[in-house]
Design a protein around this motif. Structure first.
Motif, PDB file in Angstrom:
ATOM      1  N   ARG A  85     -22.376  16.344 -22.309  1.00  0.00           N
ATOM      2  CA  ARG A  85     -20.996  16.966 -22.067  1.00  0.00           C
ATOM      3  C   ARG A  85     -19.983  16.136 -23.177  1.00  0.00           C
ATOM      4  NH1 ARG A  85     -20.722  19.682 -16.147  1.00  0.00           N
ATOM      5  NH2 ARG A  85     -22.437  20.902 -16.451  1.00  0.00           N
ATOM      6  N   ALA A  86     -20.065  14.944 -23.150  1.00  0.00           N
ATOM      7  CA  ALA A  86     -19.106  14.271 -24.085  1.00  0.00           C
ATOM      8  C   ALA A  86     -19.682  13.782 -25.408  1.00  0.00           C
ATOM      9  CB  ALA A  86     -18.569  12.923 -23.074  1.00  0.00           C
ATOM     10  N   ARG A  87     -20.439  14.437 -25.822  1.00  0.00           N
ATOM     11  CA  ARG A  87     -21.321  14.102 -27.156  1.00  0.00           C
ATOM     12  C   ARG A  87     -20.497  14.008 -28.161  1.00  0.00           C
ATOM     13  NH1 ARG A  87     -22.452  19.019 -25.326  1.00  0.00           N
ATOM     14  NH2 ARG A  87     -21.782  21.095 -26.711  1.00  0.00           N
ATOM     15  N   TYR A  88     -19.322  14.616 -28.129  1.00  0.00           N
ATOM     16  CA  TYR A  88     -18.342  14.358 -29.443  1.00  0.00           C
ATOM     17  C   TYR A  88     -17.199  13.453 -29.218  1.00  0.00           C
ATOM     18  CZ  TYR A  88     -16.326  15.406 -34.089  1.00  0.00           C
ATOM     19  OH  TYR A  88     -15.790  15.367 -35.297  1.00  0.00           O
ATOM     20  N   VAL A  89     -17.290  12.640 -28.210  1.00  0.00           N
ATOM     21  CA  VAL A  89     -16.147  12.023 -27.496  1.00  0.00           C
ATOM     22  C   VAL A  89     -16.612  10.387 -27.692  1.00  0.00           C
ATOM     23  CG1 VAL A  89     -14.787  11.256 -25.416  1.00  0.00           C
ATOM     24  CG2 VAL A  89     -15.652  13.423 -25.747  1.00  0.00           C
ATOM     25  N   THR A  90     -15.948   9.737 -28.545  1.00  0.00           N
ATOM     26  CA  THR A  90     -15.974   8.260 -28.869  1.00  0.00           C
ATOM     27  C   THR A  90     -14.792   7.405 -29.268  1.00  0.00           C
ATOM     28  OG1 THR A  90     -17.713   6.643 -29.661  1.00  0.00           O
ATOM     29  CG2 THR A  90     -16.737   8.317 -31.112  1.00  0.00           C
ATOM     30  N   GLY A  91     -14.583   6.367 -28.698  1.00  0.00           N
ATOM     31  CA  GLY A  91     -13.379   5.589 -29.039  1.00  0.00           C
ATOM     32  C   GLY A  91     -12.210   5.904 -28.224  1.00  0.00           C
ATOM     33  N   ALA A  92     -12.564   6.869 -27.199  1.00  0.00           N
ATOM     34  CA  ALA A  92     -11.526   7.626 -26.208  1.00  0.00           C
ATOM     35  C   ALA A  92     -11.297   6.594 -24.984  1.00  0.00           C
ATOM     36  CB  ALA A  92     -11.979   9.027 -25.912  1.00  0.00           C
ATOM     37  N   SER A  93     -10.330   7.098 -24.431  1.00  0.00           N
ATOM     38  CA  SER A  93      -9.848   6.369 -22.900  1.00  0.00           C
ATOM     39  C   SER A  93      -9.503   7.508 -21.993  1.00  0.00           C
ATOM     40  CB  SER A  93      -9.172   4.881 -23.022  1.00  0.00           C
ATOM     41  OG  SER A  93      -7.878   5.607 -23.775  1.00  0.00           O
ATOM     42  N   LEU A  94      -9.899   7.324 -20.782  1.00  0.00           N
ATOM     43  CA  LEU A  94      -9.730   8.467 -19.657  1.00  0.00           C
ATOM     44  C   LEU A  94      -8.966   7.586 -18.541  1.00  0.00           C
ATOM     45  CD1 LEU A  94      -9.790  11.311 -18.838  1.00  0.00           C
ATOM     46  CD2 LEU A  94     -12.074  10.697 -18.145  1.00  0.00           C
ATOM     47  N   LEU A  95      -7.638   7.934 -18.219  1.00  0.00           N
ATOM     48  CA  LEU A  95      -7.051   7.505 -17.268  1.00  0.00           C
ATOM     49  C   LEU A  95      -7.568   8.397 -15.816  1.00  0.00           C
ATOM     50  CD1 LEU A  95      -3.163   7.435 -18.390  1.00  0.00           C
ATOM     51  CD2 LEU A  95      -4.529   5.615 -17.040  1.00  0.00           C
ATOM     52  N   VAL A  96      -7.858   7.536 -15.207  1.00  0.00           N
ATOM     53  CA  VAL A  96      -8.381   8.047 -13.681  1.00  0.00           C
ATOM     54  C   VAL A  96      -7.499   7.596 -12.601  1.00  0.00           C
ATOM     55  CG1 VAL A  96     -10.409   8.489 -11.946  1.00  0.00           C
ATOM     56  CG2 VAL A  96     -10.697   7.932 -14.544  1.00  0.00           C
ATOM     57  N   ASP A  97      -6.330   8.049 -12.706  1.00  0.00           N
ATOM     58  CA  ASP A  97      -5.148   7.319 -11.824  1.00  0.00           C
ATOM     59  C   ASP A  97      -4.302   8.212 -10.982  1.00  0.00           C
ATOM     60  OD1 ASP A  97      -2.427   6.935 -14.215  1.00  0.00           O
ATOM     61  OD2 ASP A  97      -3.653   8.777 -13.481  1.00  0.00           O
ATOM     62  N   GLY A  98      -4.462   9.469 -10.608  1.00  0.00           N
ATOM     63  CA  GLY A  98      -3.768  10.072  -9.799  1.00  0.00           C
ATOM     64  C   GLY A  98      -2.554  10.538 -10.362  1.00  0.00           C
ATOM     65  N   GLY A  99      -2.120  10.216 -11.577  1.00  0.00           N
ATOM     66  CA  GLY A  99      -0.865  10.434 -12.178  1.00  0.00           C
ATOM     67  C   GLY A  99       0.126   9.263 -12.042  1.00  0.00           C
ATOM     68  N   LEU A 100      -0.461   8.233 -11.622  1.00  0.00           N
ATOM     69  CA  LEU A 100       0.329   6.800 -11.325  1.00  0.00           C
ATOM     70  C   LEU A 100       0.969   6.418 -12.747  1.00  0.00           C
ATOM     71  CD1 LEU A 100       1.229   4.310  -9.839  1.00  0.00           C
ATOM     72  CD2 LEU A 100      -1.065   3.398 -10.408  1.00  0.00           C
ATOM     73  N   PHE A 101       0.125   6.398 -13.920  1.00  0.00           N
ATOM     74  CA  PHE A 101       0.697   5.879 -15.301  1.00  0.00           C
ATOM     75  C   PHE A 101       2.030   6.806 -15.615  1.00  0.00           C
ATOM     76  CE2 PHE A 101       1.038   3.754 -19.150  1.00  0.00           C
ATOM     77  CZ  PHE A 101       1.139   4.696 -20.066  1.00  0.00           C
ATOM     78  N   VAL A 102       2.092   8.031 -15.558  1.00  0.00           N
ATOM     79  CA  VAL A 102       3.129   8.603 -16.097  1.00  0.00           C
ATOM     80  C   VAL A 102       4.121   8.844 -15.205  1.00  0.00           C
ATOM     81  CG1 VAL A 102       1.637  10.238 -17.430  1.00  0.00           C
ATOM     82  CG2 VAL A 102       2.180  10.924 -15.336  1.00  0.00           C
ATOM     83  N   ASN A 103       4.407   8.364 -13.853  1.00  0.00           N
ATOM     84  CA  ASN A 103       5.375   8.508 -12.885  1.00  0.00           C
ATOM     85  C   ASN A 103       6.395   7.586 -13.082  1.00  0.00           C
ATOM     86  OD1 ASN A 103       6.827   9.506 -10.747  1.00  0.00           O
ATOM     87  ND2 ASN A 103       5.201   8.856  -9.015  1.00  0.00           N
ATOM     88  N   LEU A 104       7.421   7.931 -13.773  1.00  0.00           N
ATOM     89  CA  LEU A 104       8.533   7.050 -13.858  1.00  0.00           C
ATOM     90  C   LEU A 104       9.620   7.537 -12.775  1.00  0.00           C
ATOM     91  CD1 LEU A 104      10.419   4.891 -14.707  1.00  0.00           C
ATOM     92  CD2 LEU A 104      11.207   6.592 -16.900  1.00  0.00           C
ATOM     93  N   GLN A 105       9.788   8.859 -12.718  1.00  0.00           N
ATOM     94  CA  GLN A 105      10.825   9.239 -11.765  1.00  0.00           C
ATOM     95  C   GLN A 105      10.530  10.798 -11.541  1.00  0.00           C
ATOM     96  OE1 GLN A 105      14.757   9.221 -12.996  1.00  0.00           O
ATOM     97  NE2 GLN A 105      14.190   8.645 -15.121  1.00  0.00           N
ATOM     98  N   ARG A 114       0.778  -1.426  -0.023  1.00  0.00           N
ATOM     99  CA  ARG A 114       0.059  -0.041  -0.021  1.00  0.00           C
ATOM    100  C   ARG A 114       0.949   1.310  -0.078  1.00  0.00           C
ATOM    101  NH1 ARG A 114      -5.587   0.879   1.761  1.00  0.00           N
ATOM    102  NH2 ARG A 114      -6.194   2.661   1.729  1.00  0.00           N
ATOM    103  N   ALA A 115       1.987   1.178   1.025  1.00  0.00           N
ATOM    104  CA  ALA A 115       2.923   2.334   0.969  1.00  0.00           C
ATOM    105  C   ALA A 115       3.596   2.608  -0.389  1.00  0.00           C
ATOM    106  CB  ALA A 115       3.724   2.296   2.196  1.00  0.00           C
ATOM    107  N   TYR A 116       4.031   1.415  -0.931  1.00  0.00           N
ATOM    108  CA  TYR A 116       4.660   1.666  -2.065  1.00  0.00           C
ATOM    109  C   TYR A 116       3.561   2.092  -3.300  1.00  0.00           C
ATOM    110  CZ  TYR A 116       6.106   0.079  -6.983  1.00  0.00           C
ATOM    111  OH  TYR A 116       6.445  -0.077  -8.170  1.00  0.00           O
ATOM    112  N   MET A 117       2.496   1.738  -3.411  1.00  0.00           N
ATOM    113  CA  MET A 117       1.748   2.329  -4.365  1.00  0.00           C
ATOM    114  C   MET A 117       1.250   3.970  -4.079  1.00  0.00           C
ATOM    115  SD  MET A 117       1.289  -0.309  -6.277  1.00  0.00           S
ATOM    116  CE  MET A 117       0.077   0.730  -7.751  1.00  0.00           C
ATOM    117  N   GLU A 118       0.994   4.170  -2.914  1.00  0.00           N
ATOM    118  CA  GLU A 118       0.696   5.538  -2.512  1.00  0.00           C
ATOM    119  C   GLU A 118       1.873   6.438  -2.876  1.00  0.00           C
ATOM    120  OE1 GLU A 118      -0.412   5.119   1.780  1.00  0.00           O
ATOM    121  OE2 GLU A 118      -2.338   4.856   1.160  1.00  0.00           O
ATOM    122  N   LYS A 119       3.076   5.945  -2.659  1.00  0.00           N
ATOM    123  CA  LYS A 119       4.249   6.818  -2.896  1.00  0.00           C
ATOM    124  C   LYS A 119       4.421   7.004  -4.308  1.00  0.00           C
ATOM    125  CE  LYS A 119       9.067   7.122  -1.572  1.00  0.00           C
ATOM    126  NZ  LYS A 119       9.864   7.604  -2.621  1.00  0.00           N
TER     127      LYS A 119
END
Ligand code: RM4
Length: 260
Positions: free
Chosen positions: A240-260, A211-216
């Motif tokens: 509100r998303a009437r022109y949005v299709t085929g998209a994906s939305l990361l909802v991750d607090g920035g986890l994906f982009v955080n290499l360093q 848990r601490a590793y993930m939170e960090k």
């Protein structure tokens, strides 16, 4: 109200992210059909998880029905849509959310663990999406489908070799369905939750070091909450998303982009 008088179907809607999606949809004016499987969660007091979510939605002045079924079986999606139309007359939004993630090592993973994960997460998403899309097409007024994919569609997990391919598949399913269903005005998108604290990962995150590793690793400094994802699903489901299709939305607090 972003979903005023819409009819929203949520699979896996009695707990975790699905429960939050059902509640958020009702708060935005929708009537909700909740799919669930084996309501054995006693963490909601005397009432079962299903009884409590139905009660919470009705307390908001919206209608709710709960229908049990394992989405891995094609008939479940067909019956879910049929009973929703019987009860509410139509289907405007599908939240294809049901999923499992039994963490397991790769080398000794039994076929049953692999196959059940694929059956629920990927086959289930396909069958329910197909059933909802056929109803939306027949209605002739478009619709919105939001699948719960995952950050795990984009990155791996050593104990999730069965799970991550299904989430990548769900992401790809929405991209292809966006093309197939665009002519009918049916939009298809996915959300990609990061590490959201639910019963799906309660055991995994009960390890304090994990848990601490993930939170960090998360730039916003906290695990996600189910409603953090639900709000994004409501947006993608709404006009509100009437022109949005085929998209994906990361909802991750920035986890994906955080290499360093
Ligand atoms: C997500 C991600 C999270 C995990 C859940 C079960 O896709 O991998 O870290 O806790 O799955």
């Amino acid at each position: 109200m972003l979903l005023e008088n819409k009819v929203v179907v949520v699979t896996g809607g009695s707990r975790g992210i699905g429960r939050a999606i059902a509640l958020a949809s009702a708060r935005e004016g929708a009537d909700v059909a909740i799919n669930y499987w084996r309501d054995n969660d006693s963490s909601y007091g005397k009432a079962s998880a299903v009884e409590s979510i139905v009660g919470e939605i009705e307390a908001l002045g919206r209608r709710a029905i709960a229908i049990e079924g394992n989405v891995a079986e094609r008939e479940t999606g067909l019956e879910l849509i049929r009973r929703t139309v019987d009860a509410f007359g139509r289907v405007d939004v599908l939240s294809s959310n049901a999923g499992i993630c039994p963490f397991h090592a790769f080398l000794d993973m039994p076929a049953s663990v692999y196959e059940s994960t694929v059956a629920v997460n990927l086959n289930g998403a396909f069958y329910v999406t197909q059933a909802a899309a056929n109803q939306m097409k027949a209605q002739g007024t478009g619709g919105a489908i939001v699948a719960t994919s995952s950050i795990s569609a984009l990155v791996g997990g050593g104990m999730q070799t069965h799970y991550t391919p299904t989430k990548a598949g769900v992401h790809s399913l929405m991209q292809s369905c966006a093309i197939a269903l665009g002519p009918y005005g049916i939009r298809c998108n996915s959300v990609m939750p990061g590490t959201i604290a639910t019963d799906l990962n309660a055991d995994d995150l009960s390890d304090a070091d994990k848990r601490a590793y993930m939170e960090k690793r998360i730039p916003l400094g906290r695990l996600g909450a189910p409603d953090d994802v639900a709000q994004c699903v409501v947006f993608l489901a709404s006009d509100r998303a009437r022109y949005v299709t085929g998209a994906s939305l990361l909802v991750d607090g920035g986890l994906f982009v955080n290499l360093q």
